[in-house]
Design an enzyme around this catalytic site. Structure first.
Site, PDB file in Angstrom:
ATOM      1  N   GLY A 192       0.790  -1.018   0.042  1.00  0.00           N
ATOM      2  CA  GLY A 192       0.079  -0.021   0.003  1.00  0.00           C
ATOM      3  C   GLY A 192       0.860   1.124  -0.004  1.00  0.00           C
ATOM      4  O   GLY A 192       2.047   1.354   0.276  1.00  0.00           O
ATOM      5  N   ASP A 226      -8.775  10.791   7.617  1.00  0.00           N
ATOM      6  CA  ASP A 226      -8.478  10.229   6.385  1.00  0.00           C
ATOM      7  C   ASP A 226      -9.398   8.996   6.349  1.00  0.00           C
ATOM      8  O   ASP A 226      -8.801   8.070   5.782  1.00  0.00           O
ATOM      9  CB  ASP A 226      -6.935  10.178   6.103  1.00  0.00           C
ATOM     10  N   SER A 281       4.407   4.522   2.981  1.00  0.00           N
ATOM     11  CA  SER A 281       4.187   3.261   2.247  1.00  0.00           C
ATOM     12  C   SER A 281       4.128   2.113   3.216  1.00  0.00           C
ATOM     13  O   SER A 281       4.668   2.215   4.278  1.00  0.00           O
ATOM     14  CB  SER A 281       5.497   2.737   1.352  1.00  0.00           C
ATOM     15  N   VAL A 282       3.244   1.191   2.721  1.00  0.00           N
ATOM     16  CA  VAL A 282       3.071  -0.155   3.689  1.00  0.00           C
ATOM     17  C   VAL A 282       3.801  -1.297   3.091  1.00  0.00           C
ATOM     18  O   VAL A 282       3.494  -1.663   1.887  1.00  0.00           O
ATOM     19  CB  VAL A 282       1.629  -0.283   3.839  1.00  0.00           C
ATOM     20  N   LYS A 286       4.460   0.280   8.315  1.00  0.00           N
ATOM     21  CA  LYS A 286       4.275   1.103   7.564  1.00  0.00           C
ATOM     22  C   LYS A 286       5.631   1.997   7.999  1.00  0.00           C
ATOM     23  O   LYS A 286       6.099   2.254   8.976  1.00  0.00           O
ATOM     24  CB  LYS A 286       3.037   1.746   8.202  1.00  0.00           C
ATOM     25  N   GLY A 333       0.376   5.516   0.659  1.00  0.00           N
ATOM     26  CA  GLY A 333      -0.395   6.777   0.885  1.00  0.00           C
ATOM     27  C   GLY A 333       0.446   7.933   0.780  1.00  0.00           C
ATOM     28  O   GLY A 333       1.541   7.861   0.177  1.00  0.00           O
ATOM     29  N   GLY A 334      -0.127   9.130   1.094  1.00  0.00           N
ATOM     30  CA  GLY A 334       0.911  10.435   1.030  1.00  0.00           C
ATOM     31  C   GLY A 334       1.864  10.448   1.596  1.00  0.00           C
ATOM     32  O   GLY A 334       2.884  11.092   1.351  1.00  0.00           O
TER      33      GLY A 334
END
Ligand SMILES: *[C@@H]1O[C@H](CO)[C@@H](O)[C@H](O)[C@H]1NC(C)=O
Ligand SMILES: *[C@@H]1O[C@H](CO)[C@@H](O)[C@H](O)[C@H]1NC(C)=O
Ligand SMILES: *[C@@H]1O[C@H](CO)[C@@H](O)[C@H](O)[C@H]1NC(C)=O
Ligand SMILES: *[C@@H]1O[C@H](CO)[C@@H](O)[C@H](O)[C@H]1NC(C)=O
Ligand SMILES: *[C@@H]1O[C@H](CO)[C@@H](O)[C@H](O)[C@H]1NC(C)=O
Ligand SMILES: *[C@@H]1O[C@H](CO)[C@@H](O)[C@H](O)[C@H]1NC(C)=O
Ligand SMILES: *[C@@H]1O[C@H](CO)[C@@H](O)[C@H](O)[C@H]1NC(C)=O
Ligand SMILES: *[C@@H]1O[C@H](CO)[C@@H](O)[C@H](O)[C@H]1NC(C)=O
Ligand SMILES: *[C@@H]1O[C@H](CO)[C@@H](O)[C@H](O)[C@H]1NC(C)=O
Ligand SMILES: *[C@@H]1O[C@H](CO)[C@@H](O)[C@H](O)[C@H]1NC(C)=O
Ligand SMILES: *[C@@H]1O[C@H](CO)[C@@H](O)[C@H](O)[C@H]1NC(C)=O
Length: 707
Positions: A373, A493, A379-380, A394, A375-376
Site C-alpha cells: 500500500g 482520512d 508506504s506499507v 508502515k 499513502g501520501g
C-alpha cells in the site's frame, strides 16, 4: 553674506551629511565577539547590543540593577500594589544577527534564558507573564499590554506582524481568540496568542513548573532548520543542565512564516495588565547555527549500567577474540536506543519496540514486491518475521520521519482499543526513520473489493449483509474515536482504502497518520489534507476541521459502499461527486436505483426481477437508511450533519431518517468553471436540464451494469 556666514553654513551641511552617512548606532557600536552568530546578555554589552523597550514613555521599566539583573515589569522590592500597570517591558537584541542564510532561509538557532516571576497576589491575580519571541516587530506593538504579552496589538486590524513566541503565561484569559488552558502554562504561539501547544503544570506531576510562585525557571528553546522542529525545555531547578525531554515541540517552517519580512528581531518580553508582577531576567544567550547543549538525563545511569554489564558479560565470554568489535557494536546499539527513547516519550508500554534491522530483514529491505500500500505520507509493506509472524509495516516517507509526527501517531494509537480499529503492534524509530507495525490483514482493503478487478469470488463475498456490517463497524469506530475517549480524536482520512477486512469480513479502520488529538469542541486550523472526494468542503474553504469533517468522509464512504461507485467520477462532468449523484436520484424519487445491483441481487442469489418479496423490501428499506444517512452526513453545512453517535444509532436500529431538505449541487459547466446551483428551490429550467441529462446518462450506465 560674509565669508564667516558661508563657513558656518558649509560646516552645518557637513555635520548633517556626516550624521546621515553614519550607520545606525546599534549596528555600528555592537562589537561583541561573533555578535552576528551568537550573543550573551552581559552588563558590558547591554548598552550597545541590546535595547530596553516599554510602551509607556517615560517609564522606569525595564530597569537594570547593579548586578545586571533586568526587571522587565517591576522591582520585586517595590511593595506598592499598583506598580507599572498596563505596560510591556521588552529587551531586544539590536546587534547584527545572521538569522538567515544567504538563501533567505531561517537558520537553526538555540537560546537559553533564566528568569524569576515574583508574584504578590494570589494565583490568577498576578500579571500576565513573560515570553521569548522571534518577531518582525522591532519594538513591542502599541496596545499590546496585558494578555497580549507585548506580542501583538489588541486591535485585529493592526496585526501585521508574524512571530513565534514561547510564552510563560501566568494569567488565564478566556477570550475566544486566546482561551488559555490555565493560569500557569507554557505554550508555543505562532502569530497568534492561542498556543499551538500549551503545556500545563498539572500535566506532568513529576515536573511541576508553577510559574506564579517565585521559582526561578531555566528555559531552552531551539529551532532546527532542516526538520523545522521547535523544541522547548524548562526546569525550575537552578542547576543548569537541560532536561532530557522537551516539554513542547512543534514543527513549523520559520522561513515560510517570515517570508514576507526582511527583518527579524529576537527579544524577551513581559507584560502587566490590570495586575502586575515582577519578572526578573537573570541571563540570556542565543546562538545561530549548529549547537550542542549538554543535557541531564535521569534515566541514563540505569541504562548505562545495564549496557556496561552487558558489555562486561560479552567481554568475559568472548574475551580474547571478539572483544574490541563487540564493544564497539554494543555501544552503537545503545546510542541508537537512546535516540529512539529520546524521540518517543510517554508511549504506553503495551506496544512492542522492534529493531530496524529486524524489520528490514522481514521486508527484504523494503523491496517493491513486498509493498502492499502507499499513502501520501507513507508506504506499507508486508513483513515476515523469523518466527513466521506476518505483519504490516508502515514506513513514513523520508523527511517526514520527524519525532513529533511518529510520537503523535504512536501515542494516539497505543491508547486506542476498539474491535473496528486496526491495532498497533509495535514501532521502531531508528536511523531517523519511523516505522509502525500493525496486524497484517490478509484480505487487504475494502477499496480492492469495491473497485478492484471484480473476480467472482471477491464480489460474492461482499454481499449486502457484509456491506451493512462494514458500514456499521466503521460508524462504531468513529463514534468511539469522537466520543469514547477523554479527548476527541479526529481520524481525518476516512476512505475505502483505509478500511481493512478481517478473515470474517469485519471492518477495521486503520491509518491514523493524519489523526490529531484535539480537545472536544475545539476547532483546529490545519492545511487541507486528506483524499479528494472525501474532504469536507469547509476544510478546502476555511481550513477549519472539526469531527464533522470525519462525518462527511464517512457519508461519502457509506454511499460508496452502497452504490459500488467511486467517491468521485471524473468522467461525469455534471455531477462528479457521488453525493450529488445520489441526491439527484433522491430528487427523482428513486433513491434505491442508486444502489449497487450486487447488493440486492448477488450473482449466486435468486433471479433479479419480479418478485419483490418481504425480505427484499426489508433490504431496500435498510439501504434507504444508509443512503439517507449518507446524504445527511454530506451536507455542506457541518452543523447540519448528524454526529457519529446518531449515525451509529440509526444504523443499528435501521431507522430511515428523513433526507436533507436542501442540497447544494456542484456542477462543472462546459466553460470549465465551477458553479453552484441550489437543488432545493423550484429548479430553474437550466438546472433541471442538467439534472435530467445527468439522470439519463447515469441510468444508462447503471442499466448496462446490471446486464
Ligand atoms: C568567534 O568565531 C571564531 C571562528 O568562527 C572562533 O574561533 C572564536 O572562538 C569565536 N569566539 C568566541 C568568543 O566565541
Ligand atoms: C490604544 O487603545 C486606546 C483605547 O483602547 C486608543 O484610544 C488608542 O488610540 C490606542 N492606541 C493605538 C496606538 O492604537
Ligand atoms: C482567571 O481570571 C479570569 C479573569 O478574572 C477568569 O475569567 C478565569 O476564570 C480565572 N481562572 C482561574 C483558573 O481562576
Ligand atoms: C513571592 O515573593 C514575594 C516577595 O519576596 C512575597 O511577597 C510573596 O508572597 C511571594 N509569593 C509566593 C507565592 O510565594
Ligand atoms: C525570585 O525572586 C524573588 C524576589 O527577588 C525572591 O524572593 C525569590 O527567592 C526568587 N526565587 C528564587 C528561586 O530564586
Ligand atoms: C521545583 O518544583 C518542585 C515541585 O514543586 C519542588 O519540590 C522543588 O523544590 C522545586 N525546585 C526548586 C529549585 O525550586
Ligand atoms: C520552507 O519555507 C521556505 C520559504 O517559503 C521554502 O523555500 C522551503 O521549501 C520550505 N521548506 C519545506 C520543507 O517546506
Ligand atoms: C506572503 O505574501 C504572499 C503574497 O501576499 C501570501 O500569499 C503569503 O501567504 C504570505 N506569507 C505568509 C506567511 O503570510
Ligand atoms: C482590576 O483589579 C481590581 C482589583 O485589583 C478589580 O477590582 C477590578 O475589577 C479589575 N478591573 C478589571 C477591568 O479587571
Ligand atoms: C548558554 O549558556 C549556557 C550556560 O552558560 C550554556 O550551557 C549554553 O551552551 C549556552 N547556550 C547557547 C545557545 O549559547
Ligand atoms: C537537525 O536535525 C537533523 C536530523 O535530525 C540533525 O541531523 C541535525 O544535526 C539537526 N541540526 C541541529 C542544528 O541540531
Amino acid at each position: 553674506m560674509s565669508t564667516y556666514h558661508l563657513l558656518i553654513f558649509l560646516l552645518g551641511i557637513l555635520v548633517v551629511v556626516a550624521a546621515a552617512a553614519s550607520p545606525s548606532p546599534s549596528a555600528s557600536t555592537c562589537s561583541a565577539p561573533n555578535a552576528s552568530m551568537s550573543f550573551i546578555l552581559s552588563p558590558l554589552d547591554l548598552q550597545n547590543c541590546f535595547s530596553l523597550q516599554s510602551l509607556m514613555k517615560p517609564s522606569r521599566y525595564p530597569y537594570v540593577t547593579a548586578d545586571g539583573e533586568i526587571f522587565l515589569t517591576r522591582d520585586p522590592a517595590d511593595s506598592a500594589q499598583h506598580t507599572n500597570l498596563y505596560n510591556v517591558g521588552r529587551i531586544s537584541y539590536t546587534g547584527p544577527l545572521e538569522l538567515r542564510d544567504p538563501n533567505g532561509r531561517v537558520r537553526s538557532f538555540s537560546t537559553f534564558f533564566v528568569f524569576n516571576i515574583t508574584t504578590f497576589t494570589k494565583y490568577n491575580e498576578s500579571g500576565d507573564g513573560i515570553a521569548f519571541v522571534v518577531t518582525t516587530d522591532s519594538e513591542p506593538p502599541q496596545n499590546s499590554t496585558g494578555r497580549f504579552l507585548g506580542l501583538m496589538p489588541e486591535k485585529a486590524s493592526d496585526r501585521h506582524q508574524q512571530f513565534i513566541a514561547v510564552e510563560f503565561d501566568t494569567f488565564q484569559n478566556l477570550e475566544p481568540e486566546i482561551l488559555d488552558p490555565s493560569a500557569s502554562h507554557i505554550g508555543i504561539d505562532i502569530s497568534s496568542l492561542s498556543s499551538a501547544k500549551p503545556y500545563l503544570n498539572t500535566a506532568d506531576p513529576s515536573h511541576p513548573l508553577y510559574l506564579y510562585n517565585n521559582y526561578t525557571i531555566s528555559a531552552w528553546v531551539s529551532y532546527n532548520s532542516s526538520t523545522h522542529l521547535i523544541q522547548v525545555w524548562a526546569t525550575n531547578s537552578t542547576y543548569l543542565q537541560r532536561p532530557r525531554d522537551p516539554i513542547l515541540s512543534v514543527s513549523r517552517n520559520l522561513s515560510q512564516l517570515f517570508e514576507n519580512f526582511s527583518d527579524i528581531y529576537v527579544g524577551i518580553t513581559a507584560a502587566s495588565g490590570n495586575n502586575s508582577q515582577a519578572t526578573i531576567l537573570y541571563s540570556w544567550n542565543f546562538t545561530v547555527g549548529e549547537f550542542q547543549i549538554q543535557h541531564s538525563s535521569p534515566g541514563l545511569p540505569l541504562l548505562w549500567s545495564i549496557v556496561v554489564a552487558a558489555i562486561f558479560a560479552v567481554v568475559l565470554f568472548i574475551a580474547a577474540i571478539f572483544a574490541v568489535p563487540m564493544i564497539v557494536r554494543r555501544r552503537k546499539l545503545a546510542l541508537i536506543e537512546q535516540k529512539s527513547i529520546l524521540a518517543i516519550r510517554d508511549v504506553s508500554l503495551s506496544v512492542q519496540r522492534y529493531r530496524y534491522s529486524e524489520l528490514m530483514r522481514a521486508t527484504q529491505k523494503f523491496s517493491e514486491h513486498r509493498k502492499i500500500g502507499k499513502g501520501g505520507f507513507s508506504s506499507v509493506y508486508k513483513g515476515i518475521l523469523r518466527d513466521g509472524t506476518i505483519l504490516a509495516i508502515k514506513r513514513m516517507r523520508e523527511g517526514l520521519a520527524e519525532a513529533d509526527v511518529i510520537s503523535r501517531e504512536v501515542e494516539i494509537i497505543s491508547r486506542i482499543k476498539h474491535r473496528n480499529l486496526l491495532e498497533l503492534e509495535g514501532w521502531c524509530y531508528e536511523r531517523g526513520e519511523a516505522l509502525l507495525v500493525y496486524q497484517y490483514m490478509e484480505r487487504g482493503s475494502l477499496d480492492r473489493y469495491l473497485h478492484g478487478d471484480k473476480s467472482a469470488a471477491d464480489s460474492q463475498e461482499l454481499h449486502g449483509e457484509i456491506r451493512y456490517k462494514i458500514i456499521t463497524g466503521v460508524a462504531a469506530a468513529l463514534e468511539y474515536l469522537h466520543f469514547g475517549l477523554t479527548e476527541c480524536v479526529l481520524h481525518r482520512d476516512v476512505k475505502a482504502a483505509n478500511v481493512l477486512l478481517t478473515d470474517t469480513m469485519e471492518a477495521k479502520l486503520g491509518d491514523f497518520g493524519l489523526a490529531r488529538l484535539i480537545n472536544r469542541d475545539e476547532i483546529v486550523t490545519i492545511t487541507a489534507v486528506g483524499t479528494p472526494g472525501y474532504v469536507a468542503p469547509e476544510i478546502v474553504h476555511t481550513g477549519r476541521v472539526t469531527e464533522k469533517a470525519d462525518v462527511y468522509s464517512f457519508g461519502v464512504l457509506a454511499m460508496e459502499i452502497a452504490c459500488g461507485r467511486r467517491a468521485i467520477d471524473p468522467s461525469n462532468m455534471i455531477c462528479s461527486r457521488l453525493s450529488d449523484w445520489v441526491w439527484l436520484h433522491h430528487q427523482r424519487g428513486s433513491i434505491t436505483e442508486a444502489l449497487d445491483p450486487a447488493i440486492l441481487h448477488p450473482p449466486s442469489g435468486p433471479p433479479l426481477r419480479g418478485d419483490r418479496d418481504g425480505s427484499e423490501l426489508q433490504q431496500l428499506e435498510k439501504w434507504q437508511c444508509v443512503l439517507h444517512l449518507g446524504l445527511l452526513c454530506c451536507q455542506e453545512d457541518p452543523e447540519a450533519r448528524p454526529d457519529m453517535s446518531e449515525v451509529h444509532q440509526a444504523l443499528k436500529s435501521q431507522t430511515v431518517l428523513p433526507p436533507p431538505s436542501s442540497w447544494a449541487l456542484y456542477s462543472i459547466r462546459s466553460s470549465g468553471t465551477t458553479t453552484r446551483s441550489d437543488g432545493t428551490l423550484a429548479p430553474s429550467p437550466e438546472s433541471s436540464t442538467i439534472s435530467d441529462f445527468t439522470m439519463t446518462a447515469s441510468l444508462t450506465y447503471s442499466s448496462q451494469y446490471v446486464r
